[in-house]
Design a protein around this motif. Sequence first.
Motif, mmCIF file in Angstrom:
data_model
loop_
_atom_site.group_PDB
_atom_site.id
_atom_site.type_symbol
_atom_site.label_atom_id
_atom_site.label_comp_id
_atom_site.label_asym_id
_atom_site.label_seq_id
_atom_site.Cartn_x
_atom_site.Cartn_y
_atom_site.Cartn_z
ATOM 1 N N HIS A 187 49.827 51.033 35.875
ATOM 2 C CA HIS A 187 49.811 50.927 37.338
ATOM 3 C C HIS A 187 50.060 52.311 37.921
ATOM 4 O O HIS A 187 51.094 52.920 37.676
ATOM 5 C CB HIS A 187 50.853 49.908 37.809
ATOM 6 C CG HIS A 187 50.604 48.550 37.245
ATOM 7 N ND1 HIS A 187 51.431 47.950 36.320
ATOM 8 C CD2 HIS A 187 49.577 47.699 37.433
ATOM 9 C CE1 HIS A 187 50.932 46.769 35.986
ATOM 10 N NE2 HIS A 187 49.810 46.600 36.652
ATOM 11 N N GLY A 201 49.447 55.194 41.146
ATOM 12 C CA GLY A 201 49.110 55.573 42.514
ATOM 13 C C GLY A 201 49.403 57.029 42.787
ATOM 14 O O GLY A 201 49.488 57.429 43.955
ATOM 15 N N ARG A 210 45.465 49.103 36.994
ATOM 16 C CA ARG A 210 45.198 49.142 38.426
ATOM 17 C C ARG A 210 45.627 50.460 39.033
ATOM 18 O O ARG A 210 46.713 50.973 38.738
ATOM 19 C CB ARG A 210 45.938 48.000 39.121
ATOM 20 C CG ARG A 210 45.550 47.827 40.586
ATOM 21 C CD ARG A 210 46.376 46.755 41.235
ATOM 22 N NE ARG A 210 45.923 46.491 42.588
ATOM 23 C CZ ARG A 210 46.681 46.034 43.569
ATOM 24 N NH1 ARG A 210 47.952 45.770 43.335
ATOM 25 N NH2 ARG A 210 46.197 45.818 44.777
ATOM 26 N N THR A 233 46.455 51.898 42.664
ATOM 27 C CA THR A 233 46.704 51.517 44.059
ATOM 28 C C THR A 233 47.994 52.171 44.519
ATOM 29 O O THR A 233 48.843 52.552 43.706
ATOM 30 C CB THR A 233 46.811 49.990 44.205
ATOM 31 O OG1 THR A 233 46.911 49.647 45.582
ATOM 32 C CG2 THR A 233 48.029 49.444 43.478
ATOM 33 N N ASP A 234 48.150 52.315 45.811
ATOM 34 C CA ASP A 234 49.403 52.820 46.357
ATOM 35 C C ASP A 234 50.472 51.738 46.298
ATOM 36 O O ASP A 234 50.183 50.539 46.353
ATOM 37 C CB ASP A 234 49.207 53.265 47.805
ATOM 38 C CG ASP A 234 48.446 54.581 47.908
ATOM 39 O OD1 ASP A 234 48.703 55.473 47.077
ATOM 40 O OD2 ASP A 234 47.605 54.710 48.808
ATOM 41 N N SER A 235 51.708 52.171 46.177
ATOM 42 C CA SER A 235 52.855 51.272 46.262
ATOM 43 C C SER A 235 54.001 52.040 46.895
ATOM 44 O O SER A 235 53.878 53.220 47.232
ATOM 45 C CB SER A 235 53.253 50.768 44.868
ATOM 46 O OG SER A 235 53.929 51.793 44.147
ATOM 47 N N GLU A 238 41.018 47.661 37.881
ATOM 48 C CA GLU A 238 40.611 48.079 39.225
ATOM 49 C C GLU A 238 40.911 49.557 39.440
ATOM 50 O O GLU A 238 42.033 50.021 39.207
ATOM 51 C CB GLU A 238 41.361 47.240 40.267
ATOM 52 C CG GLU A 238 41.021 47.556 41.701
ATOM 53 C CD GLU A 238 41.791 46.671 42.665
ATOM 54 O OE1 GLU A 238 42.571 47.214 43.463
ATOM 55 O OE2 GLU A 238 41.624 45.438 42.600
ATOM 56 N N PHE A 282 40.654 53.163 42.058
ATOM 57 C CA PHE A 282 41.124 53.476 43.411
ATOM 58 C C PHE A 282 39.959 53.673 44.377
ATOM 59 O O PHE A 282 39.901 53.078 45.443
ATOM 60 C CB PHE A 282 42.004 54.724 43.377
ATOM 61 C CG PHE A 282 42.710 54.998 44.668
ATOM 62 C CD1 PHE A 282 43.874 54.328 44.986
ATOM 63 C CD2 PHE A 282 42.215 55.933 45.572
ATOM 64 C CE1 PHE A 282 44.540 54.569 46.180
ATOM 65 C CE2 PHE A 282 42.864 56.189 46.767
ATOM 66 C CZ PHE A 282 44.033 55.503 47.074
ATOM 67 N N GLN A 306 44.858 42.544 51.861
ATOM 68 C CA GLN A 306 45.908 42.782 50.875
ATOM 69 C C GLN A 306 47.260 42.208 51.294
ATOM 70 O O GLN A 306 48.222 42.286 50.518
ATOM 71 C CB GLN A 306 46.065 44.267 50.549
ATOM 72 C CG GLN A 306 44.863 44.904 49.895
ATOM 73 C CD GLN A 306 44.514 44.268 48.560
ATOM 74 O OE1 GLN A 306 45.362 44.157 47.676
ATOM 75 N NE2 GLN A 306 43.266 43.835 48.403
#
Length: 752
Positions: A333, A335, A362, A364-366, A403, A405, A627
Amino acid sequence: MNYTVFAEQKEIPIYETNVYPAPYNERIPQEYTIFSIKGRITVRILSEKVIREVCIRPISAGIEFAFTEHEIIFTLDRPLNLSVEINECADNNLLIFTTPKSRGYDLSVYQKVLRYPRGIHEVGKKVIRGNHVAVIFEEGAYVHGKFEFNNCTDLLVCGNGIISGEKYESDEYRIGMDFLGCQDVTVQDVTLVDGRFWCMRVFGCDRVNIDHVKVIGQRLNTDGCDICGSRDVTVENFFARVWDDGLVVKGMDDSDKKNIHVVFPNSTSKMDEAFEKLGDVEHIRFKNCVLWNDTARPMEIGVSLRSDRVHNVVFEDVDVIHSTTGYPVMGIHHGDRAEVSDITFQNIRVEDIPCAQLFDIRMTDSVWSTDRRKGHIRDIYFKNIDLIGKPGLSMLPGPSRIEGFDRDHQVSNIVFENIRLLGKYAVNLKECDINCTKFVENVKVILNAAPEEVKRVSHVEAKLKISPFLWESADGSLPGKGGRYEGHVEMTLKNVSKETAEGETWLQVSPANSVRKQERIRYHLSPGESLRKGFDIELMPGKYFLKAQAREPGFVSDWKYLVLALPLSETENIDEMPSYEIYNYYGNRSEPVQIGICQNHLVIKSKLLRSADMTLYTALPVPVKQQEILFSVEETDFGEAQAVIQGEDGPELAPQIGNPQEITYVFENEPKVKKIVQNKFKKVESGIGRISFSDLGLPDKTEHFWMELQADTDDTTKYRYPFTLFHSVNPQNDAHMFAHVRMIQAEREAGL
């Protein structure tokens, strides 16, 4: 204590710490024992509880045993970390930790030797600096404290002793064993229990070997072992039962000096030298580990990846014996800026993981992502992954997901080789139940098993079709006393493989106990054959997740997200207001609650209000953005129901989310209501409570609003989550499960 243990007729001490298993209502005792072995020994376990069934995990250890009503006997010929579980319940288990006998340390090469002999020691926070240091925890030593090794070179930490954080609450005691900017480190055999935050951290270090270490954690954020910005680290024969991630790889940089998860509030630790030694994360190996996660992820790269490279990381020969929260078993994960490459998961055996994802990659930003520049994920290998499942598999894992970005920051070159699900091999992404969503390229599934070993996954696709749900009333007028909708769900199964498929399926409706248990459907389908089954269902207003559930690999489930509005209309007779049940995951049900509008007041009536206070939560509706969360209930927290978010084209399963707190904190996915207004109904003899619409925080002539009702009953105070009408788990702050109230005279159909 329940257990007594003998090794070769010698009684072995039993220790006890706390763990926090699903459904997270109480801490429970965890019994464990530690001893060293050489050669072949006989282990005898006496149980005060009557033994009906025995399971010794990891199953791959192949431990043969015999048992009677109160005794289990088996032999060991090598050091292992085992969970002995009786009566098909992990909560009744005993952990057995065995280590090699006679390590044979040459202590003369160390300039300083610190020894903790058998007995109880209270050291508080112990900071060790300098070179050529040995710290020995002798067998039988029980040490209250935390150990910080700061800028050490040539360091030995060893022994069968126990380090416990049970007496400490202050952030100063975070991380039971902390290695900061160290080099040439050996850690062997120690056990860490009840730590405050992460159990073990390797931060800005080089050449570290961790062998036969055991950790048990029950508090928030008790990761097992976190490798941060370090190189040439091997973690082997490691055991972790923790209440967060198990084995973790992170990249860190100077920006983390302001990260409260890295530099703790009020900490006196001097970390400047360790920050100077941070760099690329390379040559990390986890081998022969046993993992048990009461929440979060067993094997995780991320979320913080703030180094230039995360390269050559291997998870090998790992047994995941329990992971019960729906989180990914093997996850990356990302980001931040790191180039993540050459990551291998091989010879991974997975046992009890209801609703978890096997794989999740994945970008993605968090809340933990701080880099503006994004990196890439490439060259990832999954080889010889075996979902053993039974005994203990309650439901199939959820769908896995890959997934990227965006077009410039993709996930690429992923290989799945020899993926076996409950004894059957998967040869494509569909059979592996892996969804490649967006910005993903070059994903392969390879099968290299011998032909005589190959039993293919048979492929059954399920489809759900929902007919409109109609509002029910006792006499045909609307709304009625029944307070329920009636609807029909049709499930169709089709075998789309070339082999006969058989198994069992059922319609799962969440929240739990919202409908009576649905009958299970046995299917035996030839290639191309279909089967259809209908279900008549009654539901109260609220939000629901319906899923075709099964245990067999290759079963492609279908699901529906259903919203049933709460219609309210003016009435002159309070007794005619619709009636609703309040119930929870455990089957507790309260007195019915009637809700309606009378003389421009919201009115509730219930016998419950004669004995308990109730809290009404209201909010103005807001559009749910992409989201943001649409659905999660109590059982989402421990992997029995999936969460739903608003996707680009409508509702979709929430990725990497198996915990309502993670939904709101990590990914900030909660719909941003302007304000949640609370009003208290104090218990009253009449059982009737009234609140004006102005006190609800609603404007005049309101036609729509969101609402939740909480009952403060004595018999539900022992549960983690409140007793709410529409199953909100945190109504003070989160409104996604609130009912959508429609102020109308009558409504015959609910929108689906």
